[in-house]
Design a protein around this motif. Structure first.
Motif, PDB file in Angstrom:
ATOM      1  N   PRO A 417       0.831  -1.216   0.000  1.00  0.00           N
ATOM      2  CA  PRO A 417       0.000   0.000   0.000  1.00  0.00           C
ATOM      3  C   PRO A 417       0.859   1.258   0.000  1.00  0.00           C
ATOM      4  O   PRO A 417       2.030   1.242   0.407  1.00  0.00           O
ATOM      5  N   ALA A 418       0.282   2.335  -0.460  1.00  0.00           N
ATOM      6  CA  ALA A 418       0.978   3.624  -0.390  1.00  0.00           C
ATOM      7  C   ALA A 418       1.343   3.910   1.063  1.00  0.00           C
ATOM      8  O   ALA A 418       0.489   3.856   1.953  1.00  0.00           O
ATOM      9  N   GLY A 419       2.602   4.158   1.323  1.00  0.00           N
ATOM     10  CA  GLY A 419       3.077   4.390   2.680  1.00  0.00           C
ATOM     11  C   GLY A 419       3.291   3.127   3.482  1.00  0.00           C
ATOM     12  O   GLY A 419       3.739   3.183   4.628  1.00  0.00           O
ATOM     13  N   GLY A 420       2.966   1.958   2.907  1.00  0.00           N
ATOM     14  CA  GLY A 420       3.062   0.693   3.616  1.00  0.00           C
ATOM     15  C   GLY A 420       4.344  -0.058   3.318  1.00  0.00           C
ATOM     16  O   GLY A 420       5.193   0.380   2.541  1.00  0.00           O
ATOM     17  N   THR A 421       4.490  -1.208   3.958  1.00  0.00           N
ATOM     18  CA  THR A 421       5.693  -2.009   3.806  1.00  0.00           C
ATOM     19  C   THR A 421       5.347  -3.470   3.540  1.00  0.00           C
ATOM     20  O   THR A 421       4.222  -3.913   3.783  1.00  0.00           O
ATOM     21  N   VAL A 422       6.344  -4.187   3.055  1.00  0.00           N
ATOM     22  CA  VAL A 422       6.289  -5.636   2.943  1.00  0.00           C
ATOM     23  C   VAL A 422       7.658  -6.159   3.349  1.00  0.00           C
ATOM     24  O   VAL A 422       8.682  -5.507   3.097  1.00  0.00           O
ATOM     25  N   SER A 423       7.680  -7.315   4.019  1.00  0.00           N
ATOM     26  CA  SER A 423       8.946  -7.849   4.515  1.00  0.00           C
ATOM     27  C   SER A 423       9.127  -9.296   4.079  1.00  0.00           C
ATOM     28  O   SER A 423       8.160 -10.043   3.930  1.00  0.00           O
ATOM     29  N   PHE A 424      10.376  -9.661   3.870  1.00  0.00           N
ATOM     30  CA  PHE A 424      10.725 -11.053   3.617  1.00  0.00           C
ATOM     31  C   PHE A 424      12.118 -11.294   4.161  1.00  0.00           C
ATOM     32  O   PHE A 424      12.812 -10.353   4.597  1.00  0.00           O
ATOM     33  N   GLY A 425      12.537 -12.528   4.161  1.00  0.00           N
ATOM     34  CA  GLY A 425      13.859 -12.836   4.670  1.00  0.00           C
ATOM     35  C   GLY A 425      14.437 -14.062   4.008  1.00  0.00           C
ATOM     36  O   GLY A 425      13.752 -14.789   3.293  1.00  0.00           O
ATOM     37  N   PHE A 426      15.714 -14.284   4.262  1.00  0.00           N
ATOM     38  CA  PHE A 426      16.344 -15.477   3.711  1.00  0.00           C
ATOM     39  C   PHE A 426      17.551 -15.871   4.556  1.00  0.00           C
ATOM     40  O   PHE A 426      18.115 -15.069   5.308  1.00  0.00           O
ATOM     41  N   ASN A 427      17.898 -17.124   4.428  1.00  0.00           N
ATOM     42  CA  ASN A 427      19.075 -17.685   5.048  1.00  0.00           C
ATOM     43  C   ASN A 427      20.129 -17.859   3.966  1.00  0.00           C
ATOM     44  O   ASN A 427      19.807 -18.283   2.858  1.00  0.00           O
ATOM     45  N   GLY A 428      21.379 -17.500   4.273  1.00  0.00           N
ATOM     46  CA  GLY A 428      22.410 -17.604   3.252  1.00  0.00           C
ATOM     47  C   GLY A 428      23.745 -18.025   3.821  1.00  0.00           C
ATOM     48  O   GLY A 428      23.942 -18.078   5.044  1.00  0.00           O
ATOM     49  N   SER A 429      24.665 -18.361   2.927  1.00  0.00           N
ATOM     50  CA  SER A 429      26.035 -18.673   3.312  1.00  0.00           C
ATOM     51  C   SER A 429      26.953 -17.594   2.748  1.00  0.00           C
ATOM     52  O   SER A 429      26.627 -16.934   1.760  1.00  0.00           O
ATOM     53  N   SER A 430      28.097 -17.425   3.376  1.00  0.00           N
ATOM     54  CA  SER A 430      29.022 -16.400   2.908  1.00  0.00           C
ATOM     55  C   SER A 430      30.459 -16.881   3.078  1.00  0.00           C
ATOM     56  O   SER A 430      30.756 -17.688   3.957  1.00  0.00           O
ATOM     57  N   ALA A 431      31.319 -16.368   2.216  1.00  0.00           N
ATOM     58  CA  ALA A 431      32.747 -16.643   2.311  1.00  0.00           C
ATOM     59  C   ALA A 431      33.453 -15.289   2.360  1.00  0.00           C
ATOM     60  O   ALA A 431      33.449 -14.545   1.391  1.00  0.00           O
ATOM     61  N   GLY A 432      33.998 -14.954   3.512  1.00  0.00           N
ATOM     62  CA  GLY A 432      34.641 -13.653   3.661  1.00  0.00           C
ATOM     63  C   GLY A 432      33.681 -12.618   4.217  1.00  0.00           C
ATOM     64  O   GLY A 432      32.682 -12.944   4.878  1.00  0.00           O
ATOM     65  N   ALA A 433      33.946 -11.356   3.912  1.00  0.00           N
ATOM     66  CA  ALA A 433      33.156 -10.253   4.456  1.00  0.00           C
ATOM     67  C   ALA A 433      31.721 -10.324   3.956  1.00  0.00           C
ATOM     68  O   ALA A 433      31.452 -10.721   2.824  1.00  0.00           O
ATOM     69  N   ASN A 434      30.808  -9.913   4.821  1.00  0.00           N
ATOM     70  CA  ASN A 434      29.373  -9.971   4.491  1.00  0.00           C
ATOM     71  C   ASN A 434      28.783  -8.595   4.761  1.00  0.00           C
ATOM     72  O   ASN A 434      28.590  -8.191   5.909  1.00  0.00           O
ATOM     73  N   GLY A 435      28.509  -7.848   3.694  1.00  0.00           N
ATOM     74  CA  GLY A 435      28.013  -6.490   3.866  1.00  0.00           C
ATOM     75  C   GLY A 435      26.619  -6.297   3.303  1.00  0.00           C
ATOM     76  O   GLY A 435      26.017  -7.213   2.735  1.00  0.00           O
ATOM     77  N   VAL A 436      26.107  -5.091   3.469  1.00  0.00           N
ATOM     78  CA  VAL A 436      24.780  -4.724   2.959  1.00  0.00           C
ATOM     79  C   VAL A 436      24.917  -4.311   1.495  1.00  0.00           C
ATOM     80  O   VAL A 436      25.830  -3.553   1.147  1.00  0.00           O
ATOM     81  N   PRO A 437      24.052  -4.795   0.621  1.00  0.00           N
ATOM     82  CA  PRO A 437      24.095  -4.365  -0.791  1.00  0.00           C
ATOM     83  C   PRO A 437      24.040  -2.848  -0.902  1.00  0.00           C
ATOM     84  O   PRO A 437      23.375  -2.167  -0.114  1.00  0.00           O
ATOM     85  N   SER A 438      24.746  -2.324  -1.904  1.00  0.00           N
ATOM     86  CA  SER A 438      24.856  -0.868  -2.033  1.00  0.00           C
ATOM     87  C   SER A 438      23.653  -0.228  -2.703  1.00  0.00           C
ATOM     88  O   SER A 438      23.446   0.983  -2.579  1.00  0.00           O
TER      89      SER A 438
END
Length: 450
Positions: A417-438
């Motif tokens: 909705p206008a002004g509203g939100t939607v949320s989702f999540g996931f489980n992942g694996s990483s090798a090395g540094a793990n940062g937030v997408p730019s």
């Protein structure tokens, strides 16, 4: 010109089949002034959606008739990979178990939930006149009339493909009269949908029967709402053949799509690169054969190994991710609201939070619609900063190619909705540094980060 023996769809005819009683005679057509279209319609040789927007089919075929239990996940996966349409194999009951009214209604509903245009085709006509047990187009019309309750009111979302490859290499001269009669009966029975008609010669039209008679078939449709479909396999192994055939329709302002094609075949090696390039250049739709489940010696045409979207074959990667492929060229039908490449009504912001445990992590993602109108259907794209891999996902469906990730809505959270939100999540694996997408984009428009 080489004579085609059987297409990829026809190779599935090795499955058990039975021939029922002879069909009733087709009724003659009586052309009248075209009625106003309630959904998809043809104008000046182009397929338009119900909003009058140009729509170019970009999708694949799925063999529902033989794998009905696979359909729900297949449609989700096909959409997640970027398709805007899917051609679904149905059975009339003449050769394979009938796809009944309730089943057709369920398929249409699932297509709509996944924001896919449904091209529904009756498969039992394949190779009529040459293939034992195949039935004529008149029987296909009987089938469509029998399931009409599932299709009424769906003209905005469904294209009806009358019958798959309705003539083999014997008796194909009857294609023009048979197709005219079938279209006339569909209109007389109240179908206002765009009708798609396949070529003879196992769909490949090496005899140019459809090419040379398409104008009179189109003119005989009271609604002037017929689209022509050629299946490009071994007959189309050079760019010259591909371009010549498609341009013959374009020059006559007749709507043409490539309803099936592959990257290899037993009758020759089709030039899939030329097919896809020509389709892009000419604005012609295409539907690759096929998602998964091929048999009869054409297993190499599976796009997904064992219906597993995470195990795309070389052909699957080519048609979805290659040059002129689905991900690069597909645009969602405007009847579904905000789609690929459209701004989400003013803006968006993304909050991306990580719970990191070294080799493993959880990401919780919240997308906020900062615009003034609701977003109907969403697709969030971003790139990982390192060597992260997505594993399990909740409240969304996600695909990953290299570092690029695409997450799309589930049916229950399609609206933001206008002004509203939607949320989702996931489980992942990483090798090395793990940062937030730019950076993030929602339906193709850039969003502010967290």
């Amino acid at each position: 010109m080489r004579r085609r023996l059987a297409t990829a769809a026809g190779a599935l005819l090795a499955m058990a089949a039975s021939l029922l009683a002879a069909p009733p005679a087709a009724q003659a057509d009586t052309p009248t002034a075209p009625r106003a279209a309630a959904g998809f319609h043809v104008r000046d040789g182009r397929l338009l959606d119900a909003n009058g927007e140009d729509f170019v089919l970009r999708g694949v075929n799925h063999a529902h008739a033989w794998y009905p239990a696979r359909t729900p996940q297949a449609l989700k996966d096909i959409k997640a990979l970027g398709a805007n349409s899917v051609r679904v194999v149905l059975a009339t009951g003449d050769r394979w178990t009938k796809t009944g009214t309730a089943d057709v209604a369920s398929i249409v509903a699932q297509c709509r939930q996944n924001r896919l245009v449904c091209v529904l085709e009756a498969h039992d006509t394949t190779g009529y006149g040459e293939q034992a047990g195949a039935v004529p187009l008149s029987r296909a019309v009987d089938y469509w009339v029998s399931v009409a309750d599932a299709l009424r009111g769906q003209e905005k979302y469904v294209v009806v493909n009358l019958g798959n490859e309705p003539h083999g290499n014997s008796g194909y001269e009857a294609w023009t009269a048979d197709t005219r009669n079938a279209v006339a009966r569909m209109r007389a029975s109240g179908f206002g949908h765009t009708l798609m008609v396949d070529a003879p010669n196992w769909g490949q039209d090496w005899s140019h029967t459809m090419r040379d008679n398409a104008a009179q078939v189109f003119a005989a449709d009271p609604d002037r709402n017929t689209v022509f479909s050629v299946h490009m396999y071994g007959v189309y192994d050079t760019a010259a053949e591909v371009n010549d055939y498609l341009n013959r329709f374009i020059s006559q302002r007749l709507p043409i799509v490539v309803g099936e094609f592959g990257d290899a075949h037993s009758d020759g090696d089709p030039d899939e690169n030329a097919i896809m390039a020509a389709a892009r250049q000419l604005g012609v739709g295409y539907l690759g054969w096929s998602w998964s489940g091929n048999g009869g010696g054409v297993e190499y045409l599976d796009m997904a190994t064992g219906f597993d979207a995470s195990r795309l074959t070389g052909w699957g990667n080519r048609v979805f991710h290659g040059p002129d492929g689905i991900r690069e060229t597909a645009r969602e039908a405007s009847v579904f609201g905000s789609g690929p490449g459209e701004n989400p009504a003013g803006g968006c912001a993304v909050d991306y939070r990580i719970s990191d445990w070294g080799d493993w992590f959880n990401a919780d993602v919240t997308v906020r619609n900062t615009g003034t109108a609701a977003v109907e259907g969403w697709r969030l794209e971003f790139a990982f900063t390192g060597e992260q891999r997505v594993h399990s996902v909740w409240n969304a469906r996600a695909t990953q190619e290299g570092r690029q990730v695409r997450a799309v809505n589930e049916s229950w959270n399609a609206t933001i909705p206008a002004g509203g939100t939607v949320s989702f999540g996931f489980n992942g694996s990483s090798a090395g540094a793990n940062g937030v997408p730019s950076s993030f984009s929602l339906n193709g428009a850039a969003c502010a980060g967290s």
